[in-house]
Design a protein around this motif. Structure first.
Motif, PDB file in Angstrom:
ATOM      1  N   SER A 136       0.871  -1.178   0.000  1.00 28.83           N
ATOM      2  CA  SER A 136       0.000   0.000   0.000  1.00 28.83           C
ATOM      3  C   SER A 136       0.899   1.217   0.000  1.00 28.83           C
ATOM      4  O   SER A 136       2.118   1.107   0.075  1.00 28.83           O
ATOM      5  N   ALA A 137       0.279   2.376  -0.078  1.00 28.68           N
ATOM      6  CA  ALA A 137       1.045   3.604   0.091  1.00 28.68           C
ATOM      7  C   ALA A 137       1.344   3.744   1.580  1.00 28.68           C
ATOM      8  O   ALA A 137       0.453   3.889   2.395  1.00 28.68           O
ATOM      9  N   SER A 138       2.609   3.679   1.951  1.00 25.70           N
ATOM     10  CA  SER A 138       2.971   3.570   3.350  1.00 25.70           C
ATOM     11  C   SER A 138       2.945   4.910   4.057  1.00 25.70           C
ATOM     12  O   SER A 138       3.408   5.917   3.540  1.00 25.70           O
ATOM     13  N   THR A 139       2.376   4.899   5.262  1.00 26.87           N
ATOM     14  CA  THR A 139       2.491   6.055   6.157  1.00 26.87           C
ATOM     15  C   THR A 139       3.135   5.628   7.465  1.00 26.87           C
ATOM     16  O   THR A 139       3.023   6.308   8.465  1.00 26.87           O
ATOM     17  N   GLY A 140       3.786   4.483   7.458  1.00 23.91           N
ATOM     18  CA  GLY A 140       4.443   3.965   8.645  1.00 23.91           C
ATOM     19  C   GLY A 140       4.628   2.488   8.524  1.00 23.91           C
ATOM     20  O   GLY A 140       4.093   1.842   7.617  1.00 23.91           O
ATOM     21  N   PRO A 141       5.394   1.868   9.442  1.00 24.36           N
ATOM     22  CA  PRO A 141       5.713   0.436   9.331  1.00 24.36           C
ATOM     23  C   PRO A 141       4.514  -0.486   9.480  1.00 24.36           C
ATOM     24  O   PRO A 141       4.609  -1.661   9.149  1.00 24.36           O
ATOM     25  N   CYS A 142       3.382   0.012   9.972  1.00 24.64           N
ATOM     26  CA  CYS A 142       2.192  -0.823  10.131  1.00 24.64           C
ATOM     27  C   CYS A 142       1.249  -0.746   8.933  1.00 24.64           C
ATOM     28  O   CYS A 142       0.188  -1.379   8.945  1.00 24.64           O
ATOM     29  N   THR A 143       1.604   0.025   7.926  1.00 28.62           N
ATOM     30  CA  THR A 143       0.657   0.263   6.830  1.00 28.62           C
ATOM     31  C   THR A 143       1.223  -0.097   5.468  1.00 28.62           C
ATOM     32  O   THR A 143       0.798   0.423   4.449  1.00 28.62           O
ATOM     33  N   GLY A 144       2.223  -0.984   5.431  1.00 23.22           N
ATOM     34  CA  GLY A 144       2.706  -1.487   4.152  1.00 23.22           C
ATOM     35  C   GLY A 144       3.818  -0.645   3.563  1.00 23.22           C
ATOM     36  O   GLY A 144       4.627  -0.060   4.265  1.00 23.22           O
ATOM     37  N   GLY A 145       3.845  -0.576   2.225  1.00 21.72           N
ATOM     38  CA  GLY A 145       4.910   0.111   1.518  1.00 21.72           C
ATOM     39  C   GLY A 145       5.679  -0.845   0.641  1.00 21.72           C
ATOM     40  O   GLY A 145       5.219  -1.955   0.339  1.00 21.72           O
ATOM     41  N   ALA A 146       6.861  -0.435   0.222  1.00 19.29           N
ATOM     42  CA  ALA A 146       7.655  -1.256  -0.688  1.00 19.29           C
ATOM     43  C   ALA A 146       8.179  -2.503   0.000  1.00 19.29           C
ATOM     44  O   ALA A 146       8.599  -2.468   1.148  1.00 19.29           O
ATOM     45  N   MET A 147       8.129  -3.623  -0.733  1.00 21.02           N
ATOM     46  CA  MET A 147       8.710  -4.883  -0.279  1.00 21.02           C
ATOM     47  C   MET A 147       9.948  -5.138  -1.139  1.00 21.02           C
ATOM     48  O   MET A 147       9.838  -5.313  -2.351  1.00 21.02           O
ATOM     49  N   THR A 148      11.120  -5.125  -0.515  1.00 20.21           N
ATOM     50  CA  THR A 148      12.387  -5.223  -1.233  1.00 20.21           C
ATOM     51  C   THR A 148      13.307  -6.184  -0.482  1.00 20.21           C
ATOM     52  O   THR A 148      12.995  -6.616   0.634  1.00 20.21           O
ATOM     53  N   PRO A 149      14.487  -6.521  -1.050  1.00 14.31           N
ATOM     54  CA  PRO A 149      15.428  -7.391  -0.323  1.00 14.31           C
ATOM     55  C   PRO A 149      15.994  -6.768   0.944  1.00 14.31           C
ATOM     56  O   PRO A 149      16.649  -7.472   1.715  1.00 14.31           O
ATOM     57  N   VAL A 150      15.768  -5.461   1.190  1.00 15.31           N
ATOM     58  CA  VAL A 150      16.253  -4.839   2.421  1.00 15.31           C
ATOM     59  C   VAL A 150      15.103  -4.472   3.357  1.00 15.31           C
ATOM     60  O   VAL A 150      15.296  -3.753   4.331  1.00 15.31           O
ATOM     61  N   THR A 151      13.910  -4.962   3.059  1.00 14.00           N
ATOM     62  CA  THR A 151      12.770  -4.812   3.959  1.00 14.00           C
ATOM     63  C   THR A 151      12.726  -6.028   4.876  1.00 14.00           C
ATOM     64  O   THR A 151      13.045  -7.139   4.453  1.00 14.00           O
ATOM     65  N   THR A 152      12.329  -5.844   6.122  1.00 13.39           N
ATOM     66  CA  THR A 152      12.238  -7.004   7.017  1.00 13.39           C
ATOM     67  C   THR A 152      11.037  -6.859   7.948  1.00 13.39           C
ATOM     68  O   THR A 152      10.370  -5.810   8.023  1.00 13.39           O
ATOM     69  N   ASN A 153      10.750  -7.927   8.650  1.00 12.77           N
ATOM     70  CA  ASN A 153       9.759  -7.985   9.722  1.00 12.77           C
ATOM     71  C   ASN A 153       9.978  -9.311  10.437  1.00 12.77           C
ATOM     72  O   ASN A 153      10.954 -10.017  10.165  1.00 12.77           O
TER      73      ASN A 153
END
Length: 582
Positions: free
Chosen positions: A112-129
């Motif tokens: 989604s269009a991210s407005t913070g870590p709880c609301t999605g955003g880009a998923m890339t090789p340097v994204t984690t959870n």
């Protein structure tokens, strides 16, 4: 079949190399042939486990990517040890950097269009959870939500805070990142660790007082991808590759594997498979907790002495004791091999050989189908019996208090409110080549197959908390798949047309591949448990071969609150630490 092992025994016993841990290395690994070391332990104290984990990565010498979680003391992948009712708080830092890109996931995904870590955003090789695999904790941000929770480099430290349910079965669970499109590359890199809910001996007195060992088996890109097979193996005419460049199932039990394996980070690389070493005292009994943290590799584990499989005493699968349904208090299921799909766990009793005798801890070949990867016979470690073997750090309580009786009826005795049917399928780039799949689907019967869309706001399935359903899952592809659902365990009722009625629960199960000849597709039937109010929310179910999940073989389920749940806050909500956003 393992005739090359005998020539390795004496050679391996001479190898005690120091761990190759350069102070500046982001994700250090032990030297080949090392003695297997236990992961460091982090225990809860006074009902609380609080720690910091930092996600890091580095390029290995062969160009592959390493990923890891490091604690505040510099330990890699610590084992988190908790008790029912404990509060767990993890401060997660993302220090991942752009290194060699993952060739199988060249594009970014957007939740989604991210407005913070709880609301999605880009998923890339340097994204984690973090996903806390197997735990029955709420699928909400800051607890165990992976569809929208995405932490990027440069983000503030992200806090996870959740309570282990009072009735969580004691046993082996684990944590790992779950970023859609990139789960595979991060798991292959090594970003995973064990989580133990203490009290297994309270459920099964057969393990009371035993020392325990934790073994995490991971897969990784081949160290020697261009090497020919070992001379001790039969000649395999041709190596076929799938779309990811992995060796396709040869159907022989030999040949180049799709991935190398490691045990507690000691790599056992193709083609010579120089094994690690496990030290035990002569005749000692231990409880082994074994996690298959592989991204795509199936395991078929045995302990061999002079090529003969030794019995091991299975007491738990996927974190759940086998006797939890009122079975004998000292139940042991003696087996000669244990199959573990990616993500699954087994806990079993092992007895060391007498002094001067060695055994081999191996994985036998797994038939993954014409479209599956090659998982051949290979060793993991040599078990060496020695009087000076170090004592395991953890020993189970010798006089445990029994667990309280379950509050809910046994899942197998509850009638389902609905029966649903799903199926695994694939899109082949070449209809004549079963290894050419480029998209993977899990679909409810009556719907059109489509790859998982992280931008979709509509769950694929909606159920009501408090209900129980039966799911039939078919496999319409020519490769083995492993069904997994977050937040809950299920009961296997039927496997490929044969009644099973297992008296225990799982969170992962294989679905046999279609051979193209039978009149119907192979299938399983499982009983799904949606009774726990902790699981209200939206979460995922998928194939746990992560290259399949990353390429679309995932769907979402929303558990909506029952009328009772709507009017009664869950214990998790009441116990949630104040000040943490929910």
């Amino acid at each position: 079949m393992f005739r090359w092992l005998s020539s390795l025994f004496a050679f391996t016993f001479l190898l005690y190399p120091a761990l190759a841990r350069a102070a500046t290395e982001a994700c250090p690994r032990p030297a080949l042939g090392s003695v297997v070391q236990e992961p460091p332990d982090l225990f809860s104290h006074n009902g609380v486990l609080e720690l910091t984990l930092t996600a890091r990565n580095a390029a290995a010498t062969n160009g592959s990517a390493r990923y890891c979680f490091i604690d505040a003391s510099g330990n890699e992948s610590p084992t988190l040890r908790v008790k029912p009712g404990d509060l767990v708080t993890i401060h997660l830092k993302n220090e991942l950097t752009n290194i060699t890109p993952d060739k199988t996931s060249p594009h970014q995904h957007h939740a989604s269009a991210s407005t913070g870590p709880c609301t999605g955003g880009a998923m890339t090789p340097v994204t984690t959870n973090l996903h806390f695999h197997g735990l029955t904790i709420p699928p909400t941000c800051h607890q165990d939500e992976v569809l929208q929770t995405l932490i990027h480099p440069g983000d503030p430290v992200f806090d996870y805070s959740f309570r282990i349910p009072d009735d969580e079965p004691p046993g082996l669970y684990w944590y790992h990142p779950h970023v859609h499109g990139f789960s595979r590359v991060e798991l292959l890199g090594g970003a995973s660790g064990a989580l133990i809910v203490e009290g297994t001996e309270r459920a099964d007195r057969a393990v009371a007082g035993l020392p325990e060992r934790v073994f995490v088996i991971r897969d990784q890109d081949l160290v020697n991808p261009n090497a020919p097979s070992a001379k001790s193996e039969p000649v395999i005419p041709k190596f076929l590759l799938d779309n990811d460049g992995d060796a396709v199932n040869t159907g022989t039990g030999f040949g180049k594997p799709a991935k190398d394996l490691s045990i507690n980070f000691v790599t056992v690389p193709y083609p010579n498979y120089e094994p690690a070493t496990i030290l035990m005292k002569p005749g000692e009994r231990q409880l082994w907790r074994v996690l298959n943290a592989s991204a795509i590799t199936y395991l078929n584990l045995s302990i061999l002495r002079n090529r003969a499989a030794q019995r091991v005493g299975l007491i738990a699968i996927d974190g759940v004791p086998l006797n939890l349904n009122g079975g004998p208090a000292d139940f042991v299921d003696w087996q000669t091999h244990i199959g573990l799909p990616p993500g699954s766990r087994a806990e079993f009793i092992v007895e060391a050989p007498e002094a001067g005798v060695s055994e081999a801890f191996v994985t036998h070949t797994v038939d993954t189908g014409p479209g599956g990867e090659n998982d051949p016979n290979r060793p993991l470690a040599i078990i060496r019996s020695s009087a000076d073997a170090p004592e395991p750090r953890v020993k189970l309580d010798a006089a445990p208090q029994p667990l309280p009786a379950p509050k809910q009826p046994w899942l197998g005795s509850v009638a389902p409110t609905q029966v649903r049917k799903f199926y695994f399928s694939e899109k082949l780039d070449d209809p004549n080549n079963p290894a050419s799949a480029s998209e993977f689907y899990i679909t409810e019967e009556g719907h059109t197959p489509r790859a998982f869309d992280p931008n979709s706001k509509q769950p694929d399935v909606t159920v009501t908390q408090g209900t129980v359903e039966d799911w039939i899952i078919e496999n319409r592809s020519s490769e083995l798949h492993a069904f997994h659902i977050h937040q809950l365990h299920f009961m296997l009722l039927d496997y490929d047309g044969k009644t099973v009625n297992e008296p225990f629960l799982r969170d992962i199960v294989n679905v046999p591949y279609f051979n193209g000849h039978t009149l119907s597709y192979p299938s399983i039937r499982i009983r799904m448990d949606f009774r726990d109010p902790n699981i209200v929310g939206t979460f995922a179910f998928h194939c746990h071969l992560l290259e399949h999940e990353d390429r679309g073989m995932m769907a979402t389920i929303q558990v909506v609150p029952s009328e009772t749940t709507r009017n009664t806050p869950s214990k998790a909500a009441l116990d949630a630490p104040k000040g943490v956003a929910r």
